[in-house]
Motif scaffolding. Structure first.
Motif, PDB file in Angstrom:
ATOM      1  N   ILE A 728       0.957  -1.346   0.092  1.00 22.69           N
ATOM      2  CA  ILE A 728      -0.010   0.013  -0.122  1.00 22.69           C
ATOM      3  C   ILE A 728       1.021   1.211   0.027  1.00 22.69           C
ATOM      4  N   SER A 729       0.808   2.048  -1.090  1.00 25.67           N
ATOM      5  CA  SER A 729       1.516   3.416  -1.239  1.00 25.67           C
ATOM      6  C   SER A 729       0.593   4.458  -0.443  1.00 25.67           C
ATOM      7  N   VAL A 730       1.331   5.465   0.169  1.00 25.99           N
ATOM      8  CA  VAL A 730       0.451   6.259   0.777  1.00 25.99           C
ATOM      9  C   VAL A 730       0.458   7.522  -0.477  1.00 25.99           C
ATOM     10  N   GLN A 731      -0.825   7.786  -0.797  1.00 24.66           N
ATOM     11  CA  GLN A 731      -1.221   8.816  -1.646  1.00 24.66           C
ATOM     12  C   GLN A 731      -0.848  10.112  -1.400  1.00 24.66           C
ATOM     13  N   GLY A 732      -0.466  11.174  -2.322  1.00 22.64           N
ATOM     14  CA  GLY A 732       0.081  12.479  -1.941  1.00 22.64           C
ATOM     15  C   GLY A 732      -1.062  13.270  -1.922  1.00 22.64           C
ATOM     16  N   ASN A 733      -2.235  12.889  -2.126  1.00 21.87           N
ATOM     17  CA  ASN A 733      -3.576  13.781  -2.168  1.00 21.87           C
ATOM     18  C   ASN A 733      -4.675  12.804  -1.770  1.00 21.87           C
ATOM     19  N   LEU A 734      -5.749  13.655  -1.414  1.00 19.24           N
ATOM     20  CA  LEU A 734      -6.982  13.030  -0.847  1.00 19.24           C
ATOM     21  C   LEU A 734      -8.073  12.670  -1.998  1.00 19.24           C
ATOM     22  N   SER A 735      -7.691  12.137  -2.806  1.00 20.71           N
ATOM     23  CA  SER A 735      -8.502  12.013  -4.073  1.00 20.71           C
ATOM     24  C   SER A 735      -8.647  10.568  -4.523  1.00 20.71           C
ATOM     25  N   ARG A 830      -0.828  19.338   7.548  1.00 21.30           N
ATOM     26  CA  ARG A 830      -1.115  18.050   6.922  1.00 21.30           C
ATOM     27  C   ARG A 830      -2.125  17.113   7.405  1.00 21.30           C
ATOM     28  N   LEU A 831      -3.217  16.943   6.352  1.00 24.27           N
ATOM     29  CA  LEU A 831      -4.322  16.056   6.805  1.00 24.27           C
ATOM     30  C   LEU A 831      -4.103  14.587   6.466  1.00 24.27           C
ATOM     31  N   SER A 832      -4.212  13.689   7.100  1.00 25.88           N
ATOM     32  CA  SER A 832      -3.797  12.316   6.666  1.00 25.88           C
ATOM     33  C   SER A 832      -4.983  11.351   7.098  1.00 25.88           C
ATOM     34  N   VAL A 833      -5.291  10.417   6.058  1.00 26.05           N
ATOM     35  CA  VAL A 833      -6.411   9.414   6.189  1.00 26.05           C
ATOM     36  C   VAL A 833      -5.561   7.962   6.564  1.00 26.05           C
ATOM     37  N   ASP A 834      -6.088   7.523   7.515  1.00 29.77           N
ATOM     38  CA  ASP A 834      -5.539   6.134   8.007  1.00 29.77           C
ATOM     39  C   ASP A 834      -6.860   5.065   8.053  1.00 29.77           C
ATOM     40  N   GLY A 839      -7.774  -1.924  15.705  1.00 31.27           N
ATOM     41  CA  GLY A 839      -6.790  -1.383  16.449  1.00 31.27           C
ATOM     42  C   GLY A 839      -5.319  -1.161  15.595  1.00 31.27           C
ATOM     43  N   GLN A 840      -5.159  -1.734  14.617  1.00 29.36           N
ATOM     44  CA  GLN A 840      -3.990  -1.549  13.985  1.00 29.36           C
ATOM     45  C   GLN A 840      -4.153  -0.625  12.596  1.00 29.36           C
ATOM     46  N   ARG A 841      -3.315   0.210  12.372  1.00 29.67           N
ATOM     47  CA  ARG A 841      -3.482   1.316  11.111  1.00 29.67           C
ATOM     48  C   ARG A 841      -2.630   1.168  10.238  1.00 29.67           C
ATOM     49  N   LEU A 842      -3.194   1.603   8.947  1.00 28.84           N
ATOM     50  CA  LEU A 842      -2.447   1.642   7.713  1.00 28.84           C
ATOM     51  C   LEU A 842      -2.669   3.027   6.878  1.00 28.84           C
ATOM     52  N   ARG A 843      -1.864   3.669   6.653  1.00 27.24           N
ATOM     53  CA  ARG A 843      -1.872   5.137   6.198  1.00 27.24           C
ATOM     54  C   ARG A 843      -2.214   4.768   4.737  1.00 27.24           C
ATOM     55  N   LEU A 844      -3.272   5.329   4.211  1.00 24.47           N
ATOM     56  CA  LEU A 844      -3.665   5.507   2.731  1.00 24.47           C
ATOM     57  C   LEU A 844      -3.162   6.800   2.024  1.00 24.47           C
ATOM     58  N   ALA A 845      -3.577   8.042   2.648  1.00 18.96           N
ATOM     59  CA  ALA A 845      -3.520   9.294   1.815  1.00 18.96           C
ATOM     60  C   ALA A 845      -3.035  10.316   2.859  1.00 18.96           C
ATOM     61  N   GLU A 846      -2.449  11.409   2.455  1.00 23.44           N
ATOM     62  CA  GLU A 846      -2.239  12.595   3.144  1.00 23.44           C
ATOM     63  C   GLU A 846      -1.710  13.796   2.058  1.00 23.44           C
TER      64      GLU A 846
END
Length: 865
Positions: A728-735, A830-834, A839-846
């Motif tokens: 899973i790559s963290v997106q650089g935008n929230l789109s 910075r606004l990020s979406v996890d 209880g365990q997280r994975l970052r999706l976008a920020e």
């Protein structure tokens, strides 16, 4: 005199009734010698033809005892004993006068042609007959002892009356002389009328059969029919039966259990079965059946009848492998077939399992005799097989019954050196072909009604996919093992066999009530066993098939070399009969493997479901990681359909299994729709996640597939899917953030500084969901994290579908309270979406944004004076 003494007496008497053949032979011999001598002396003389043998005394003229009354000689018998011959003859007095005929006035004497005079006596039961009423007939039987050389034709039977005018006070009224051509032996197939206990009885030989015995012996069975032609009950006459060979040897016969006691109502019949064991060297051609009767207190043995026996039919009870043997039961044909045999050898002994098929080929119901079964080997070893399957077994016309026979014996288990013997019952007799008895003499007769060659065991390698055809009273079925799996279940393993049952007949049939049984190596599993059908109902049309699953649980560390699967028919609450047993080598099929990106289609026809793994995600944790799989099932049928509750295990490269927790929609998908099942489990960080496989099967419980809220207790039809976690790559935008089956886009984000400790955040977003997907409860949380340029973080937990709703141009607002913001007058965040799961997280976008300053209060200018 007890039974044993009687047998000894009969044997010692060496009884001999002159046979037709003997007398005819003597006459023929004499005639031949005379003719030969005459021919030698004068060739012009003609040979005199011998007189034909006669078997009736009806041609002898009666003797008048009065002007109207007569007496006839109706029967003569002779019995050879060590001290001479016993002769009996019967006189029949017919009173045609109007007054009683007093028997005290008449008696009988016997005189030889050489002048020797005998004084016969009335037998005991006739001594009380004192007169003959007008219009009636009385039979009187006399007995006397004569020399061994005396022949019946040498005797004149005199009728004597008191006459005081004669010198010796008696007058001979007449005499009877039996011609030399007369034979006292009744011809084959003809009845003989005799007097038993003063009742007239027709005796007829029904036949003679020979059955193979042991130690150069044979069992001989003679069938006799008694017809009581009198008008009163015939109750237990004191009669004995003897088989007399042409050589003059006598063998006492033992009545079977159905033949004793002899009780025959007036005008009724009774069939008797008489048994004897003889050396195979004894020739039975032209043998005779002798009937004798005990008379008086001294138990004198008197001849009653001699009957010529027909040619003995040797019962061809030996049959080749896979061939039926027909047994007659009360005139109805019972087909018997040894349909299969298997020997399992272990540690110097073998367990032999056979299936015997019984079919009523007749037109009446058959009560199958309680046959006993023996396996005999070439070296003479006899191994009995115990079964209660024939107890109270009744077959209606056309009925088929398959009986399992099994036993464990010492030896090498070579079935080519064995035969199955089906023996007539020893303790219970039913039917004309099941004659056995335990007489007072202690003799027991049990003879083979069938000797069967063992059929070769059908070998199908591991026993899979090879169809076995069985016939029973429900129909003809082809049965095969479609798959055999060993699956993990907590700390045990599941053995799951899929069995296909095909209706091999041309009509609709109904499956019986069946139960499963497993035998691993030589041990039967008595624990949890299940039988599950894939379809409701037990009716099968011609050519149709159904599938059933046989399940049991075994220790996970158990190793097995052989596995037998049995389907047993439930006859009653207490009785089970084997329907079929399928054997395998114990080798378990590998679970079918589906590589990454591929799908697997389950079911056939209008119930197809395509299955595949969409993606697997790894959620990192502190001491362990969570592996999470989105599993897609696509309904390929034309109706709302799908699989029941699924069960899954994650399998590591080194063979470790981890039970997966599943979330599944209770609603079945429509045609073309997808249903998502999510699986997850916690795995140690040491596991190589890139080699993971997900073993997925259909859950079962309580004899059926689990649906709805039910909890599975096992599973079947397992398939292994390759499920390496995706990166899973963290997106650089929230789109277009992938929150499957949702997709989230933040159209705009504003964080308002207000010159106070409170910051208000507004997010305009669009949230969409794939409508064609059915999915269980979404356990994911969406975590929005605002991170200030100073590194301070603030989180907002959201639930998809409720806190954040499906739709376009939706607005989400929340406030942050922190005194930090009181003096903040600008900057960025910075606004990020996890994605948070268990209880365990994975970052999706920020994405970074600048604070909105439009709500900051304007600062008053400073008054400088």
């Amino acid at each position: 005199m007890d039974q044993k003494k009687m047998v000894v007496s009969l044997l010692a008497s060496a009884m001999l009734i002159s046979s037709t053949a003997g007398m005819a032979m003597a006459a023929n011999t004499a005639a031949t010698k005379s003719s030969s001598a005459s021919t030698n002396s004068n060739t012009t003389k003609k040979t005199t033809a011998p007189k034909p043998v006669v078997h009736t005394l009806g041609n002898l003229s009666p003797v008048k005892v009065t002007a109207r009354s007569t007496v006839r000689l109706t029967d003569v018998n002779i019995l050879a004993q060590d001290d001479g011959n016993v002769v009996t003859y019967t006189l029949s007095y017919k009173n045609n006068d109007s007054k009683p005929l007093m028997m005290i006035d008449y008696w009988s004497k016997v005189k030889t042609k050489g002048g020797t005079l005998f004084s016969p006596k009335l037998i005991a039961k006739d001594q009380e007959k004192k007169s003959v009423s007008p219009g009636s007939t009385v039979d009187l039987t006399y007995v006397m002892k004569a020399g061994r050389e005396v022949k019946i034709s040498d005797l004149n039977f005199l009728i004597v009356k008191w006459d005081f005018s004669q010198a010796n006070y008696e007058r001979t009224l007449g005499k009877f002389n039996v011609p030399a051509s007369y034979s006292i032996t009744t011809p084959v197939g003809k009845p003989k009328t005799v007097r038993l206990s003063d009742s007239a009885v027709k005796v007829k030989v029904a036949g003679i059969k020979v059955y193979p015995g042991e130690d150069k012996n044979q069992y001989v069975k003679i069938g006799v029919n008694l017809n009581n032609i009198s008008y009163k009950l015939l109750e237990n006459p004191n009669i004995k039966w003897i088989l007399r060979t042409p050589g003059g040897v006598n063998y006492p016969l033992t009545p079977d259990k159905d033949s004793t006691p002899v009780s025959i109502q007036a005008q009724a019949n009774k069939s008797l079965g008489l048994m004897v064991s003889l050396p195979t060297s004894v020739k039975l051609q032209k043998s005779e059946l002798l009937l004798v009767e005990e008379q008086g207190e001294e138990k004198s043995v008197l001849p009653v009848a001699a009957m010529q026996l027909p040619e003995a039919s040797k019962s061809n009870v030996s049959v080749a492998a896979n061939q039926p043997n027909i047994i007659s039961i009360d005139g109805q044909p019972l087909s018997t077939l040894l349909s299969s045999s298997r020997a399992r050898v272990e540690d110097g002994e073998y367990t032999l399992t056979m299936q015997m098929v019984f079919k009523n080929e007749g037109k009446k119901a058959i009560k199958v005799p309680t046959y006993s079964f023996e396996v005999r080997t070439d070296d003479g070893t006899i191994n009995p097989i115990e079964t209660k399957a024939l107890d109270n077994l009744k077959l209606n016309p056309g009925d088929i019954k398959t009986v399992k026979l099994s036993g464990t014996f010492q030896g090498d288990g070579d079935t080519s050196k064995m035969k199955l013997y089906v023996m007539s019952p020893k303790d219970k007799t039913e039917g004309t072909d099941s004659a056995t008895t335990t007489p007072a003499s202690g003799l027991v007769f049990s003879y083979p009604v069938g000797v069967y060659t063992m059929p070769e065991s059908v070998s199908g390698g591991d026993g899979l996919t090879t169809e076995t055809v069985i016939n029973n009273n429900k129909g003809t079925f082809g049965v095969s093992i479609g798959s055999l799996q060993r699956l993990p279940w907590l700390d045990t393993d599941i053995i799951a066999a899929k069995v296909t049952i095909r209706n091999a007949s041309s009509k609709t049939v109904q499956l019986p009530e069946l139960e499963a049984m497993f035998t691993i190596d030589s041990a039967k599993i008595d624990g949890d066993k299940k039988l599950i059908y894939t379809q409701a109902g037990k009716l099968l049309g011609a050519g149709m098939t159904t599938e059933a699953y046989l399940l049991t649980k075994i220790p996970s560390d158990l190793r097995m070399s052989r596995l037998e699967l049995s389907l047993n028919e439930k006859v009653s609450e207490e009785e089970m009969n084997e329907w079929i047993t399928l054997s395998t080598s114990g080798l378990i099929q590998p679970i079918f493997f589906i590589s990454k990106g591929k799908t697997y289609t389950s079911g056939t026809g209008d119930k197809e479901t395509e299955m595949g793994s969409r993606r697997t995600i790894r959620y990192p944790g502190t001491s362990s990681d969570i592996v999470y799989t989105e599993f897609e099932m696509t309904n390929k049928s034309l109706r709302q359909s799908g699989l029941g509750k699924l069960v899954a295990y994650y399998k590591t490269a080194d063979g470790q299994y981890y039970r997966a927790t599943a979330k599944q929609s209770e609603r079945l998908p429509g045609p073309g729709q997808k249903s998502i099942v999510t699986f997850w489990a916690k795995l140690p960080k040491s596991v190589t996640f890139s080699d993971l496989k997900l073993v997925v099967g259909e859950g079962v419980a309580d004899g059926k597939f689990v649906t709805g809220e039910g909890e599975a207790t096992a599973y079947v039809n397992a398939v292994a899917f390759e499920v390496p976690p995706v990166s899973i790559s963290v997106q650089g935008n929230l789109s277009n953030i992938d929150l499957y089956p949702y997709s989230l886009t933040a159209n705009s984000v504003r964080a308002y500084l207000a010159g106070s400790s409170s910051v208000q955040i507004e997010m305009n977003y669009s949230l969409s969901r794939s409508e064609e997907i059915e999915m269980g409860e979404n356990e994911h949380k969406l975590i929005l994290t605002l991170t200030d340029q100073a590194g301070k973080t603030y989180e907002k937990e959201l639930t998809l579908g409720t806190d954040i709703k499906v739709g376009k141009n939706q607005t989400l607002t929340w406030s942050i309270e922190d005194s930090f913001f009181e003096k903040l007058r600008g900057g960025s965040y910075r606004l990020s979406v996890d994605d948070q799961f268990q209880g365990q997280r994975l970052r999706l976008a920020e994405q970074s944004y600048g604070y909105d300053l439009t709500k900051l209060p304007k600062e008053e200018p400073t008054d400088v004076r």
